[in-house]
Design an enzyme around this catalytic site. Structure first.
Site, PDB file in Angstrom:
ATOM      1  N   LYS A   1      22.405  -8.551 -38.668  1.00 36.31           N
ATOM      2  CA  LYS A   1      21.082  -8.119 -38.225  1.00 36.31           C
ATOM      3  C   LYS A   1      20.060  -9.087 -38.800  1.00 36.31           C
ATOM      4  O   LYS A   1      19.928  -9.203 -40.023  1.00 36.31           O
ATOM      5  CB  LYS A   1      20.797  -6.693 -38.699  1.00 36.31           C
ATOM      6  CG  LYS A   1      19.480  -6.124 -38.159  1.00 36.31           C
ATOM      7  CD  LYS A   1      19.446  -4.628 -38.299  1.00 36.31           C
ATOM      8  CE  LYS A   1      18.086  -4.045 -37.956  1.00 36.31           C
ATOM      9  NZ  LYS A   1      18.062  -2.599 -38.092  1.00 36.31           N
TER      10      LYS A   1
ATOM     11  N   ASP B   1      11.229 -12.576 -32.857  1.00 35.80           N
ATOM     12  CA  ASP B   1      11.901 -13.741 -33.439  1.00 35.80           C
ATOM     13  C   ASP B   1      13.387 -13.548 -33.762  1.00 35.80           C
ATOM     14  O   ASP B   1      14.062 -14.479 -34.177  1.00 35.80           O
ATOM     15  CB  ASP B   1      11.160 -14.173 -34.714  1.00 35.80           C
ATOM     16  CG  ASP B   1      11.063 -13.043 -35.727  1.00 35.80           C
ATOM     17  OD1 ASP B   1      11.673 -11.976 -35.504  1.00 35.80           O
ATOM     18  OD2 ASP B   1      10.369 -13.224 -36.747  1.00 35.80           O
TER      19      ASP B   1
ATOM     20  N   ARG C   1      25.847   2.507 -28.140  1.00 37.24           N
ATOM     21  CA  ARG C   1      24.774   3.512 -28.259  1.00 37.24           C
ATOM     22  C   ARG C   1      24.654   4.323 -26.977  1.00 37.24           C
ATOM     23  O   ARG C   1      25.160   3.896 -25.936  1.00 37.24           O
ATOM     24  CB  ARG C   1      23.442   2.774 -28.508  1.00 37.24           C
ATOM     25  CG  ARG C   1      23.487   1.878 -29.727  1.00 37.24           C
ATOM     26  CD  ARG C   1      22.739   0.555 -29.473  1.00 37.24           C
ATOM     27  NE  ARG C   1      22.955  -0.393 -30.589  1.00 37.24           N
ATOM     28  CZ  ARG C   1      22.215  -0.423 -31.671  1.00 37.24           C
ATOM     29  NH1 ARG C   1      21.184   0.375 -31.784  1.00 37.24           N
ATOM     30  NH2 ARG C   1      22.491  -1.270 -32.643  1.00 37.24           N
TER      31      ARG C   1
ATOM     32  N   ASP D   1      18.337   4.418 -27.914  1.00 39.52           N
ATOM     33  CA  ASP D   1      19.006   3.147 -28.226  1.00 39.52           C
ATOM     34  C   ASP D   1      19.427   3.117 -29.698  1.00 39.52           C
ATOM     35  O   ASP D   1      20.164   2.225 -30.111  1.00 39.52           O
ATOM     36  CB  ASP D   1      18.097   1.956 -27.912  1.00 39.52           C
ATOM     37  CG  ASP D   1      16.722   2.077 -28.541  1.00 39.52           C
ATOM     38  OD1 ASP D   1      16.042   3.091 -28.277  1.00 39.52           O
ATOM     39  OD2 ASP D   1      16.330   1.184 -29.305  1.00 39.52           O
TER      40      ASP D   1
HETATM   41  P1  AMP Z   1      14.412  -0.793 -33.153  1.00 42.89           P
HETATM   42  O1  AMP Z   1      13.227   0.100 -32.991  1.00 42.89           O
HETATM   43  O2  AMP Z   1      14.438  -1.569 -34.436  1.00 42.89           O
HETATM   44  O3  AMP Z   1      15.700  -0.104 -32.893  1.00 42.89           O
HETATM   45  O4  AMP Z   1      14.255  -1.946 -32.051  1.00 42.89           O
HETATM   46  C1  AMP Z   1      13.999  -1.693 -30.701  1.00 42.89           C
HETATM   47  C2  AMP Z   1      14.288  -2.933 -29.876  1.00 42.89           C
HETATM   48  O5  AMP Z   1      13.500  -4.029 -30.320  1.00 42.89           O
HETATM   49  C3  AMP Z   1      15.741  -3.400 -29.952  1.00 42.89           C
HETATM   50  O6  AMP Z   1      16.102  -3.907 -28.688  1.00 42.89           O
HETATM   51  C4  AMP Z   1      15.669  -4.494 -30.980  1.00 42.89           C
HETATM   52  O7  AMP Z   1      16.717  -5.412 -30.838  1.00 42.89           O
HETATM   53  C5  AMP Z   1      14.315  -5.124 -30.700  1.00 42.89           C
HETATM   54  N1  AMP Z   1      13.758  -5.801 -31.879  1.00 42.89           N
HETATM   55  C6  AMP Z   1      13.216  -5.211 -32.974  1.00 42.89           C
HETATM   56  N2  AMP Z   1      12.807  -6.150 -33.864  1.00 42.89           N
HETATM   57  C7  AMP Z   1      13.104  -7.351 -33.331  1.00 42.89           C
HETATM   58  C8  AMP Z   1      12.935  -8.703 -33.759  1.00 42.89           C
HETATM   59  N3  AMP Z   1      12.365  -9.032 -34.926  1.00 42.89           N
HETATM   60  N4  AMP Z   1      13.371  -9.682 -32.938  1.00 42.89           N
HETATM   61  C9  AMP Z   1      13.937  -9.388 -31.759  1.00 42.89           C
HETATM   62  N5  AMP Z   1      14.109  -8.155 -31.292  1.00 42.89           N
HETATM   63  C10 AMP Z   1      13.705  -7.135 -32.061  1.00 42.89           C
HETATM   64 MG    MG Z   2      17.472  -0.222 -32.596  1.00 41.74          MG
END
Ligand code: AMP
Ligand code: MG
Length: 521
Positions: free
Chosen positions: A122, A134, A199, A269
């Protein structure tokens, strides 16, 4: 030495495009993507228990080629990295394609016992699903995910695991509270480990795109790979599978309630098909008992993902999954039966949880009332959730006066005046509690042992994790190691560790990271 068989990429359709250009990926369940190398990988921490799952010895985890792989600076033989394609409901609305934007699976390994473990980085750089972000992770969020994954495991909560925490030696820019104040922070990468990272959203995306053949394919793949104990005709297996997903989700969420964990972002997700706690972001641990509490500042207004709402949200999420599965099931009856089963299991588990937490041998009307009143009193008197149950565990049911317990409760109130005003109410409650326990006729040692098993002494208190983060950002990861160690035996009180059981100190009350976190964490 790890051996990989990589069934996800071998058996499910992949994306022919190998670029990381952000895009909608149609007709494929994953995209090939290699991690982006970083400047200066440094192994900051690793979990011996997680390494043991993979059959890795210390010298293998600390080996430079292995650390390089954990930083995304190289692959080990047999690894076949990919980012998964999934969608999800975020805060109640369908969000379309999301996918692994900053997670890259390296491969699926099978250990000597035949168990399958997927290794996933991650923060290892952009993927086709990164949209405009990013693909990186900051040290603070990586420490939180690393420590909490392992803490939850030791607490007995179903969870994905964490193998390594690697500093990248590269800065990452984050606007922590989305308030126009971006700053550079140290970057890090966690290697997560799970039998599967599938998921609810993997299924939902295929349903939303009406890719019904692929939806059936993913379902049958999931059953064959991750639920191999399910047997019979395909339709029988699918029915049993959905029922089991519902049961596992119920058990997971009740464990969260038991230990006082608030996930913070229960979007679909972020719901594992295996009923594992996944995606540690702006999660938090209850300090004063308050069912309306959420650590997630992004959710501060609606409080959709507050502590007390988690069982209902899990059910709502399962309903979204069921909806997505309708085209393959054809008949809604087995899906409705699964959702029904969720309620039955969640309610039974909540009752069993309260039997354990309060030490009741049985659970009738009297116990139900006592439990309801106790939670109301906990909230009204602002007691520390974890410490309150430890105080009840030390309660002497035969004592003539309750002063010892009342003083212990007073000492862990965050609003002493509120406690003092309700001291009499607590005293009356303790009298009736004692009577119920005495009528339960269980020996005190047996009852206390059950209570100890239900009520942790040590949880990953928000301020403790923040102290570890502050020190690590200043170059000292030793508190990360200490917390990993403390959380190894969360139910056994150990001398010398009193500091890890203390109520949140005043300095942490409004400090960012301690009780307030955003999705960018
Ligand atoms: P999360 O709320 O962390 O589960 O993220 C929701 C979505 O945003 C998922 O598809 C993650 O992969 C994407 N995401 C969150 N942070 C980043 C990041 N820094 N770079 C790329 N994708 C991100
Ligand atoms: Mg997520």
């Amino acid at each position: 030495m790890l051996t990989f068989d990589n069934r996800f990429t071998a058996e499910l359709p992949g994306d022919p495009d190998t670029s990381i250009r952000p895009r909608q990926v149609l007709g494929a369940l994953w995209s090939p993507v290699v991690p982006t190398p970083v400047a200066a990988p440094a192994l900051l921490a690793w979990s011996p228990e997680c390494a043991a799952l993979l059959g890795l010895a210390e010298r293998e985890v600390t080996d430079s080629a292995f650390v390089a792989a954990m930083a995304g600076n190289g692959l080990l033989p047999g690894m076949r990295p990919y980012a998964a394609n999934y969608g999800g409901h975020q805060f109640g609305s369908w969000a379309g394609q999301l996918g692994d934007g900053r997670a890259i699976t390296l491969g699926e390994t099978v250990n000597a016992r035949g168990e399958r473990w997927e290794l996933q980085l991650k923060g290892a750089g952009p993927t086709p699903y990164s949209r405009r972000a990013d693909g990186r992770a900051v040290l603070r969020s990586s420490i939180r995910e690393f420590l909490c994954s392992e803490a939850m495991h030791h607490l007995g909560v179903p969870t994905t695991r964490a193998l390594t925490l690697v500093g990248t030696g590269e800065p990452v820019v984050r606007d922590m509270f989305y308030d126009g104040n971006p700053r550079e922070e140290p970057g890090a990468i966690v290697c997560r480990v799970s039998p599967s990272f599938i998921r609810f959203g993997n299924f939902e995306l295929l349903a939303a795109r009406e890719a019904h053949d692929q939806l059936a394919q993913l379902m049958d793949f999931t059953i064959a790979r991750d639920f191999p104990h399910l047997e019979g005709e395909p339709s029988v297996r699918r029915t049993a599978w959905f029922r089991e997903v519902c049961e596992r989700t119920a058990r997971m969420v009740v464990h969260w309630m038991r230990v006082g964990f608030v996930h913070g972002v229960m979007n679909t997700d972020n719901m594992s098909i295996l009923g594992l706690t996944i995606d540690y972001g702006p999660y938090g641990w209850l300090e004063e008992f308050d069912p309306t509490w959420t650590p997630n500042t992004t959710d501060a207004v609606g409080r959709r993902y507050r502590y007390g709402q988690q069982p209902a949200v899990a059910q709502w999420n399962l309903a979204q999954l069921a909806e997505a599965l309708v085209p393959v099931f054809g008949d809604v009856a087995p899906l409705e039966a699964g959702l029904e089963r969720y309620l039955v299991v969640a309610n039974a588990e909540l009752e069993a949880m309260n039997c354990g937490k309060f030490g009741f041998a049985e659970f009738g009307e009297r116990e139900r009332t006592l439990v309801r009143e106790a939670y109301a009193l906990l909230q009204r008197t602002h007691l520390d959730y974890t410490n309150a149950f430890l105080a009840l565990g030390a309660f002497d049911v035969h004592a003539v006066a309750h002063d010892t317990t009342l003083d212990a409760l007073a000492a862990i109130s965050y609003e002493r005046a509120n406690f003092d005003a309700a001291r009499e109410a607590w005293s009356a409650w303790l009298t009736r509690y004692a009577a119920a326990l005495i009528d339960g006729a269980e020996s005190a040692p047996a009852r206390v042992a059950r209570m100890r098993a239900a009520n942790p002494t040590y949880v990953l208190r928000n301020y403790l994790a923040q102290e570890a983060i502050d020190a690590a950002e200043a170059g000292d990861a030793s508190l990360v190691h200490t917390l990993l160690d403390v959380m190894r035996h969360p139910y056994a009180e150990r001398p010398g560790l009193e500091r890890f059981t203390r109520n949140r100190p005043d300095w942490a009350r409004e400090k960012a990271g301690c009780s307030m976190l955003s999705c960018s964490s």
